[in-house]
Design a protein around this motif. Structure first.
Motif, PDB file in Angstrom:
ATOM      1  N   ALA A 118       0.807  -1.220   0.000  1.00  0.00           N
ATOM      2  CA  ALA A 118       0.000   0.000   0.000  1.00  0.00           C
ATOM      3  C   ALA A 118       0.838   1.268   0.000  1.00  0.00           C
ATOM      4  CB  ALA A 118      -0.924   0.003   1.213  1.00  0.00           C
ATOM      5  N   ARG A 133      -0.379   3.970  -3.226  1.00  0.00           N
ATOM      6  CA  ARG A 133      -1.747   4.371  -2.884  1.00  0.00           C
ATOM      7  C   ARG A 133      -1.781   5.201  -1.606  1.00  0.00           C
ATOM      8  NH1 ARG A 133      -4.742  -0.196  -1.622  1.00  0.00           N
ATOM      9  NH2 ARG A 133      -2.832  -1.429  -1.515  1.00  0.00           N
ATOM     10  N   GLU A 159      -8.716   1.455   3.163  1.00  0.00           N
ATOM     11  CA  GLU A 159      -8.867   0.586   1.990  1.00  0.00           C
ATOM     12  C   GLU A 159     -10.297   0.073   1.832  1.00  0.00           C
ATOM     13  OE1 GLU A 159      -4.641  -1.589   0.905  1.00  0.00           O
ATOM     14  OE2 GLU A 159      -5.896  -2.460   2.490  1.00  0.00           O
ATOM     15  N   GLN A 160     -11.046   0.051   2.926  1.00  0.00           N
ATOM     16  CA  GLN A 160     -12.428  -0.423   2.845  1.00  0.00           C
ATOM     17  C   GLN A 160     -13.295   0.488   1.972  1.00  0.00           C
ATOM     18  OE1 GLN A 160     -14.012  -1.052   6.801  1.00  0.00           O
ATOM     19  NE2 GLN A 160     -12.108  -1.953   7.523  1.00  0.00           N
ATOM     20  N   ASP A 162     -12.139   2.018  -0.858  1.00  0.00           N
ATOM     21  CA  ASP A 162     -11.467   2.227  -2.141  1.00  0.00           C
ATOM     22  C   ASP A 162     -12.435   2.393  -3.305  1.00  0.00           C
ATOM     23  OD1 ASP A 162      -8.895   2.378  -1.320  1.00  0.00           O
ATOM     24  OD2 ASP A 162      -8.315   0.339  -1.877  1.00  0.00           O
ATOM     25  N   ASP A 163     -13.540   1.644  -3.291  1.00  0.00           N
ATOM     26  CA  ASP A 163     -14.449   1.691  -4.428  1.00  0.00           C
ATOM     27  C   ASP A 163     -15.541   2.744  -4.282  1.00  0.00           C
ATOM     28  OD1 ASP A 163     -15.578   0.395  -2.314  1.00  0.00           O
ATOM     29  OD2 ASP A 163     -16.638  -1.107  -3.518  1.00  0.00           O
ATOM     30  N   PRO A 167     -10.270   9.618  -4.535  1.00  0.00           N
ATOM     31  CA  PRO A 167      -8.870   9.618  -4.108  1.00  0.00           C
ATOM     32  C   PRO A 167      -8.464  10.887  -3.363  1.00  0.00           C
ATOM     33  CG  PRO A 167      -9.064   8.768  -6.345  1.00  0.00           C
ATOM     34  CD  PRO A 167     -10.418   9.283  -5.962  1.00  0.00           C
ATOM     35  N   ARG A 170      -9.782  10.704   0.161  1.00  0.00           N
ATOM     36  CA  ARG A 170      -9.016   9.727   0.948  1.00  0.00           C
ATOM     37  C   ARG A 170      -7.650  10.286   1.325  1.00  0.00           C
ATOM     38  NH1 ARG A 170      -7.305   4.198  -1.791  1.00  0.00           N
ATOM     39  NH2 ARG A 170      -5.715   5.602  -2.632  1.00  0.00           N
ATOM     40  N   GLU A 174      -6.049  10.511   4.985  1.00  0.00           N
ATOM     41  CA  GLU A 174      -4.729   9.912   5.239  1.00  0.00           C
ATOM     42  C   GLU A 174      -3.810  10.910   5.940  1.00  0.00           C
ATOM     43  OE1 GLU A 174      -0.919   8.058   2.717  1.00  0.00           O
ATOM     44  OE2 GLU A 174      -2.623   8.989   1.668  1.00  0.00           O
TER      45      GLU A 174
END
Length: 488
Positions: A118, A133, A159-160, A162-163, A167, A170, A174
């Protein structure tokens, strides 16, 4: 201290071999750490905490190195025959290589692989480099600012989404989570200068709570789809090991887990002894591990429910476990023979006969005494079992389990005959004592003993005396050992 060793080792003339250079640096660090820990007790408080912080930095640097080598093992092609670098030297996978070479668990190896995948750039089939990522987590890990556990927590939660999460959104989460992990506030300030309740880097458990909050806030579908998916995963499996021990695996939703943990915490919290008990029980601390205490608490809840009358009935009867013991085995157990045995009906497992002797004290689980031909000789009598009124009187007197350091409430306890019923002990309040299943078992196995102790009061609590439960092998109090060592 640690930084000095690294700088000196890096600046010294070292072999060109990479492994030899790393070992040389590590040896210098080990020497510095050993010297610092030897001097720890003589340091002022501020310098002691500086040593702890330096050890933390060293640990995080080791985590970063392990993640780095995990990524390299997975992505570097071998120069010799083999489809991957681990396979070229006989390992089936990167995880197996990490387990053997780093001496870590399978789960730790998987975490190293996951964080490496990752936080490091990848190479596409076309040969082009694919950006990492989670570059912010990767940079913080490489700089020894976050630990493997912190990095894995951030990556695993985000990551849960991601879909479903953009981005850019996220990336904002992060950055904030890395700041929290390193102790930097939302305004860029150092949390060490903030109030005590907000001070310091965030440990993985609390970081996971924050990460899940970010995920919930950024997920356009809201919490319901994720909640439905989690509820669909809930399960409980109870199996048996080869040695007869039962083993289970529980997966439940966050609120179910929190409710269960709250109940277990309430029943496993250390008991605060009363003034009357303080002198007797202060040195009889609970020696169970936390998992052992939680296991006893959970089974105590189940047993109390089975006795309550509210449990579902099977064939018109409450859930019942029957333990059978041949009469001669019960006699051998009464004589102190540790080889005496009994059998659990339904599973056929053989258990110590002392277990049946314990069960005969109380009536919520039947124990049947049988002759060599299998005829039932004894399945309990009304005079053997304490009545509800007697149990209430004993509970009022004892307040719960009287075992040393035990805080099991009355509802979890069994009524123990101090003088066994088989040898003529009366079923009355004076001969009764509340013990939880664990302590009751230990009494019958001889690990705990019950003795009669006089009290200063002439009435109440046994008419001038009471039962005291204590360990058969009493160790000297630690404070006595300290005085003996000081005198020596």
């Amino acid at each position: 201290m640690v930084e000095t060793a690294v700088r000196e080792a890096a600046g010294a003339a070292m072999p060109q071999d990479a492994a030899a250079r790393i070992r040389s640096v590590a040896e210098g660090i080990r020497a510095e750490v050993s010297e610092g820990l030897d001097a720890f007790s003589a340091l002022p408080d501020a310098e002691r905490w500086a040593v702890v912080a330096a050890i933390g930095e060293l640990t995080r640097a080791a985590d970063a190195a392990a993640v780095g080598v995990a990524g390299l093992l997975a992505s570097t092609p071998p120069r010799t025959a083999g489809t991957s670098l681990p396979r070229s030297i006989g390992y089936r996978s990167t995880a197996e290589a990490l387990r053997h070479e780093l001496g870590v668990t399978a789960r730790h190896a998987r975490d190293l692989e996951a964080v490496a995948a990752a936080t490091r750039p990848a190479v596409a089939l076309s040969g082009a480099e694919v950006p990492a990522r989670f570059p912010v987590v990767g940079a913080a890990l490489a700089g020894a600012l976050v630990s493997l556990a912190q990095a894995r927590t951030i990556v695993a939660v985000l990551e849960q989404g991601d879909d479903r999460i953009a981005p850019d959104a996220r990336a904002v989460a992060e950055r904030h989570l890395v700041d929290a992990a390193t102790g930097i506030g939302p305004d860029g300030s150092d949390l060490d200068d903030a109030p005590a309740q907000d001070a310091g880097p965030t440990p993985p458990e609390e970081l996971g709570v924050q990460a899940r909050a970010w995920l919930a806030a950024l997920d356009p579908d809201g919490l319901e789809p994720r909640d439905d998916a989690q509820r669909a995963e809930r399960s409980f499996r109870l199996g048996r090991r080869a040695d007869g021990m039962a083993i289970g695996r529980l997966v439940c939703t966050p609120e179910q887990g929190a409710a269960l943990q709250a109940v277990l915490d309430a029943h496993t919290a250390p008991r605060t002894p009363s003034f009357a008990d303080a002198q007797d029980d202060a040195e009889e601390a609970d020696d169970r591990t936390r998992p052992q205490a939680q296991c006893d608490a959970l089974l105590g809840i189940v047993e109390a429910h089975a006795r309550s009358g509210d449990a579902p009935r099977i064939g018109g009867a409450a859930p019942t476990l029957v333990v059978t013991v041949p009469a001669e085995q019960l006699e051998r157990a009464a004589a102190g023979d540790p080889a005496a045995w009994a059998r659990i009906e339904g599973t056929g497992d053989v258990v110590p006969a002392a277990l049946a002797a314990r069960i005969l004290c109380d009536g919520h689980v039947p124990a049947a005494a049988i002759d060599p031909d299998g005829h039932v000789l004894e399945l309990g009598r009304a005079s053997r079992l304490f009545t509800a009124a007697q149990r209430r009187a004993i509970a009022l007197r004892d307040g719960g389990c009287r075992g040393p350091g035990c805080s099991a409430p009355p509802g979890w306890c069994e009524a123990h005959h101090v003088q066994s019923w088989q040898t003529g002990g009366a079923t009355d309040v004076d001969n009764g004592l509340l013990l939880c299943s664990r302590c009751h078992h230990d009494v019958h196995r001889g690990r705990l003993r019950v003795s009669r102790q006089a009290t200063e009061r002439g009435t109440g609590r046994g008419r001038g005396w009471r039962w005291r439960v204590h360990r058969s092998l009493a160790l000297p109090p630690r404070r006595h050992l300290q005085r003996e060592r000081a005198a020596a």
